[in-house]
Scaffold this motif. Structure first.
Motif, PDB file in Angstrom:
ATOM      1  N   LEU A  51       0.865  -1.122  -0.042  1.00 34.33           N
ATOM      2  CA  LEU A  51      -0.452   0.511   0.013  1.00 34.33           C
ATOM      3  C   LEU A  51       0.861   1.193   0.168  1.00 34.33           C
ATOM      4  CD1 LEU A  51      -2.653  -1.155   3.036  1.00 34.33           C
ATOM      5  CD2 LEU A  51      -3.397  -0.482   0.622  1.00 34.33           C
ATOM      6  N   PHE A  52       1.572   1.279   0.938  1.00 34.19           N
ATOM      7  CA  PHE A  52       2.800   2.420   0.742  1.00 34.19           C
ATOM      8  C   PHE A  52       3.265   2.636  -0.885  1.00 34.19           C
ATOM      9  CE2 PHE A  52       7.269   2.345   1.484  1.00 34.19           C
ATOM     10  CZ  PHE A  52       7.989   4.086   1.409  1.00 34.19           C
ATOM     11  N   THR A  53       3.783   1.246  -1.445  1.00 34.14           N
ATOM     12  CA  THR A  53       4.756   1.430  -2.685  1.00 34.14           C
ATOM     13  C   THR A  53       4.024   2.354  -3.985  1.00 34.14           C
ATOM     14  OG1 THR A  53       6.166  -0.378  -2.492  1.00 34.14           O
ATOM     15  CG2 THR A  53       5.825   0.632  -4.041  1.00 34.14           C
ATOM     16  N   TYR A  54       2.501   1.546  -3.414  1.00 34.35           N
ATOM     17  CA  TYR A  54       1.903   2.641  -4.692  1.00 34.35           C
ATOM     18  C   TYR A  54       1.452   3.996  -4.230  1.00 34.35           C
ATOM     19  CZ  TYR A  54       0.927  -2.270  -5.396  1.00 34.35           C
ATOM     20  OH  TYR A  54       0.126  -3.895  -6.779  1.00 34.35           O
ATOM     21  N   GLN A  55       1.144   4.199  -2.796  1.00 28.70           N
ATOM     22  CA  GLN A  55       1.041   5.498  -2.508  1.00 28.70           C
ATOM     23  C   GLN A  55       1.567   6.386  -2.913  1.00 28.70           C
ATOM     24  OE1 GLN A  55      -1.362   7.333  -2.051  1.00 28.70           O
ATOM     25  NE2 GLN A  55      -1.301   9.346  -1.412  1.00 28.70           N
ATOM     26  N   LEU A  56       3.001   6.775  -2.369  1.00 32.10           N
ATOM     27  CA  LEU A  56       4.396   6.558  -2.737  1.00 32.10           C
ATOM     28  C   LEU A  56       4.364   7.336  -4.625  1.00 32.10           C
ATOM     29  CD1 LEU A  56       7.336   8.029  -1.683  1.00 32.10           C
ATOM     30  CD2 LEU A  56       7.490   6.062  -1.641  1.00 32.10           C
ATOM     31  N   GLN A  57       4.566   6.099  -5.115  1.00 30.59           N
ATOM     32  CA  GLN A  57       4.426   6.411  -6.789  1.00 30.59           C
ATOM     33  C   GLN A  57       3.580   7.525  -7.279  1.00 30.59           C
ATOM     34  OE1 GLN A  57       6.499   5.123  -8.928  1.00 30.59           O
ATOM     35  NE2 GLN A  57       5.644   6.999  -9.991  1.00 30.59           N
ATOM     36  N   HIS A  58       1.962   7.268  -6.707  1.00 33.32           N
ATOM     37  CA  HIS A  58       1.165   8.371  -6.679  1.00 33.32           C
ATOM     38  C   HIS A  58       1.918   9.654  -6.454  1.00 33.32           C
ATOM     39  CE1 HIS A  58      -2.807  10.348  -7.263  1.00 33.32           C
ATOM     40  NE2 HIS A  58      -2.357  11.128  -6.172  1.00 33.32           N
ATOM     41  N   LEU A  59       2.852   9.312  -5.232  1.00 33.19           N
ATOM     42  CA  LEU A  59       2.867  11.259  -5.113  1.00 33.19           C
ATOM     43  C   LEU A  59       4.197  11.682  -5.876  1.00 33.19           C
ATOM     44  CD1 LEU A  59       2.426  11.367  -1.051  1.00 33.19           C
ATOM     45  CD2 LEU A  59       0.823  12.138  -1.996  1.00 33.19           C
ATOM     46  N   LEU A  60       4.972  10.576  -5.670  1.00 32.17           N
ATOM     47  CA  LEU A  60       6.118  11.096  -6.685  1.00 32.17           C
ATOM     48  C   LEU A  60       6.323  11.424  -8.270  1.00 32.17           C
ATOM     49  CD1 LEU A  60       8.549   7.981  -5.930  1.00 32.17           C
ATOM     50  CD2 LEU A  60       8.772  10.252  -5.789  1.00 32.17           C
ATOM     51  N   THR A  61       4.890  10.668  -8.712  1.00 35.90           N
ATOM     52  CA  THR A  61       3.838  11.411 -10.456  1.00 35.90           C
ATOM     53  C   THR A  61       3.392  12.409 -10.184  1.00 35.90           C
ATOM     54  OG1 THR A  61       4.238   9.340 -10.622  1.00 35.90           O
ATOM     55  CG2 THR A  61       2.606  10.866 -12.230  1.00 35.90           C
ATOM     56  N   ALA A  62       2.760  13.356  -9.028  1.00 38.39           N
ATOM     57  CA  ALA A  62       2.018  13.592  -8.941  1.00 38.39           C
ATOM     58  C   ALA A  62       3.078  15.162  -9.196  1.00 38.39           C
ATOM     59  CB  ALA A  62       0.975  13.724  -7.547  1.00 38.39           C
ATOM     60  N   ASN A  63       4.563  14.993  -8.241  1.00 38.00           N
ATOM     61  CA  ASN A  63       5.140  16.008  -7.886  1.00 38.00           C
ATOM     62  C   ASN A  63       6.293  16.183  -8.875  1.00 38.00           C
ATOM     63  OD1 ASN A  63       3.992  16.705  -5.401  1.00 38.00           O
ATOM     64  ND2 ASN A  63       4.970  15.031  -4.671  1.00 38.00           N
ATOM     65  N   GLY A  64       6.018  15.084  -9.791  1.00 36.34           N
ATOM     66  CA  GLY A  64       7.367  15.467 -11.364  1.00 36.34           C
ATOM     67  C   GLY A  64       7.817  15.234 -11.054  1.00 36.34           C
ATOM     68  N   SER A  65       8.650  13.974  -9.918  1.00 40.20           N
ATOM     69  CA  SER A  65       9.855  13.830  -9.403  1.00 40.20           C
ATOM     70  C   SER A  65       9.740  12.288 -10.253  1.00 40.20           C
ATOM     71  CB  SER A  65      10.048  12.915  -7.991  1.00 40.20           C
ATOM     72  OG  SER A  65       9.711  14.055  -7.229  1.00 40.20           O
ATOM     73  N   HIS A  66      11.014  12.388 -10.886  1.00 39.72           N
ATOM     74  CA  HIS A  66      11.879  11.424 -10.859  1.00 39.72           C
ATOM     75  C   HIS A  66      12.516  10.568  -9.923  1.00 39.72           C
ATOM     76  CE1 HIS A  66      11.947  14.398 -14.668  1.00 39.72           C
ATOM     77  NE2 HIS A  66      13.076  15.049 -14.706  1.00 39.72           N
ATOM     78  N   VAL A  67      11.581   9.803  -9.749  1.00 33.58           N
ATOM     79  CA  VAL A  67      11.849   8.944  -9.116  1.00 33.58           C
ATOM     80  C   VAL A  67      10.825   7.694  -8.989  1.00 33.58           C
ATOM     81  CG1 VAL A  67      12.200   8.159  -6.378  1.00 33.58           C
ATOM     82  CG2 VAL A  67      12.535  10.238  -7.687  1.00 33.58           C
ATOM     83  N   THR A  68      10.796   6.697  -8.659  1.00 30.36           N
ATOM     84  CA  THR A  68      10.492   5.723  -9.305  1.00 30.36           C
ATOM     85  C   THR A  68      10.217   4.705  -7.740  1.00 30.36           C
ATOM     86  OG1 THR A  68      11.298   4.080 -10.950  1.00 30.36           O
ATOM     87  CG2 THR A  68      10.654   5.144 -12.155  1.00 30.36           C
ATOM     88  N   ALA A  69       8.931   3.920  -7.723  1.00 30.56           N
ATOM     89  CA  ALA A  69       8.665   3.468  -6.478  1.00 30.56           C
ATOM     90  C   ALA A  69       8.206   1.954  -6.482  1.00 30.56           C
ATOM     91  CB  ALA A  69       8.142   4.027  -5.768  1.00 30.56           C
ATOM     92  N   ASN A  70       9.174   0.312  -7.037  1.00 34.83           N
ATOM     93  CA  ASN A  70       7.959  -0.833  -7.234  1.00 34.83           C
ATOM     94  C   ASN A  70       8.587  -1.452  -6.144  1.00 34.83           C
ATOM     95  OD1 ASN A  70       7.169  -0.572  -9.505  1.00 34.83           O
ATOM     96  ND2 ASN A  70       9.566   0.602  -9.626  1.00 34.83           N
TER      97      ASN A  70
END
Length: 311
Positions: free
Chosen positions: A195-214
């Protein structure tokens, strides 16, 4: 703890473990159609791997180092993930090095430990497996964002397990105070990581960060984590692990794939098993549950809720 309710999570965990073992056996007996992947060199890149002194973590560290990556091993001697103070101190020491961070592997964990608390009073599975990594990741996010580029994203890889499929997340009782089961608490911590990973990726995408979470599932691996299982299971493992269990090196393969494979460049929010994207538990895709867990986790570790600033 109710004597009637205790066996339920136990049976769920052992049932899912049996299914994974049978899948691994079938996979092992099939002829390998393609050679082992060869990954590009990682010279100049920096990684942090929790629990990197043994088991899957050690094999991950060894392979990343062979590719030329500078790997910082986080083990209990240097960063006790059961202590929020120790995590903050580790991050301060890392920042003092003034180096980039391209890969964070959240690998450390405990399994089926008897009921006990962390230094901060959290149930140990939830506190170490999940909250420790939640805080560590959040405190290192700015470093990861600074290090990631459009063509080479920084990567966060979190190790969960198939037990998350049978995990139950009780937001009103994340500390398992009402009825403690080591099997239920372990499965809950692994579901929380997904759950944490999916929410983290949502936040990273929303902020335009060049970071991925899997998030990765290593399978059933022959490591020291099984010291708290029933003695009958330990004996059975000792006799049959060579056939049914993955070796630590095999267990680390999906983590390594997520960390360095060109196929995963710019790809986030995935659940990976045997170096392939697969479906996690249905409940893990519940966006409201992801957000509620994130908010509650921020309160528990004492950090601001970044999700509240995302439009």
């Amino acid at each position: 703890m109710s004597l009637l309710s205790a066996p339920v999570p136990l049976l769920r965990v052992y049932w899912i473990g049996l299914l994974v073992i049978l899948h691994q056996l079938r996979h092992r007996l099939l002829p390998r159609c393609s050679p082992a992947p060869v990954f590009p060199t990682q010279n100049g890149k920096v990684a942090i791997v929790t629990g990197g002194a043994k088991g899957i973590g050690y094999q991950t560290v060894k392979h990343l180092a062979r590719l030329g990556m500078h790997v910082i091993i986080v083990e209990f001697l240097y960063c006790d993930l059961a202590s929020m103070k120790s995590i903050r101190q580790f991050v301060q020491r890392f920042r003092a090095k003034n180096c980039p961070l391209h890969v964070l592997v959240n690998n450390a964990g405990v399994m089926l430990v008897p009921e006990r608390k962390t230094e901060d009073g959290f149930e140990e599975h939830f506190g170490l497996n999940y909250l420790g990594h939640f805080l560590l990741t959040n405190l290192l996010l700015d470093k990861l964002r600074q290090s990631g580029t459009h063509s080479h994203n920084a990567r966060i890889i979190t190790v969960s397990s198939a037990t998350h499929y049978v995990g139950k997340l009780h937001l009103s009782d994340l500390q398992s105070r009402c009825s403690y089961s080591p099997h239920g608490a372990y499965a809950q911590s692994k579901l929380a990581l997904v759950l944490f990973t999916y929410q983290l990726q949502h936040l990273l995408t929303a902020n335009g960060s060049h970071v991925t979470a899997n998030v990765v599932d290593p399978g059933v691996v022959n490591t020291e984590l099984y010291k708290h299982v029933f003695w009958v299971v330990r004996v059975a493992k000792w006799m049959t692990a060579w056939l049914f269990f993955k070796t630590p090196e095999e267990g680390a393969s999906t983590t390594i794939y997520a960390a360095v494979s060109p196929e995963m460049e710019g790809i986030g929010g995935c659940y990976l098993y045997n170096e392939e994207r697969t479906k996690s538990a249905d409940i893990a895709y519940d966006g409201e549950l992801q957000r509620r867990l994130w908010r509650e986790s921020c309160k528990m570790v004492g950090i601001s809720d970044e999700s509240s600033r995302v439009p």
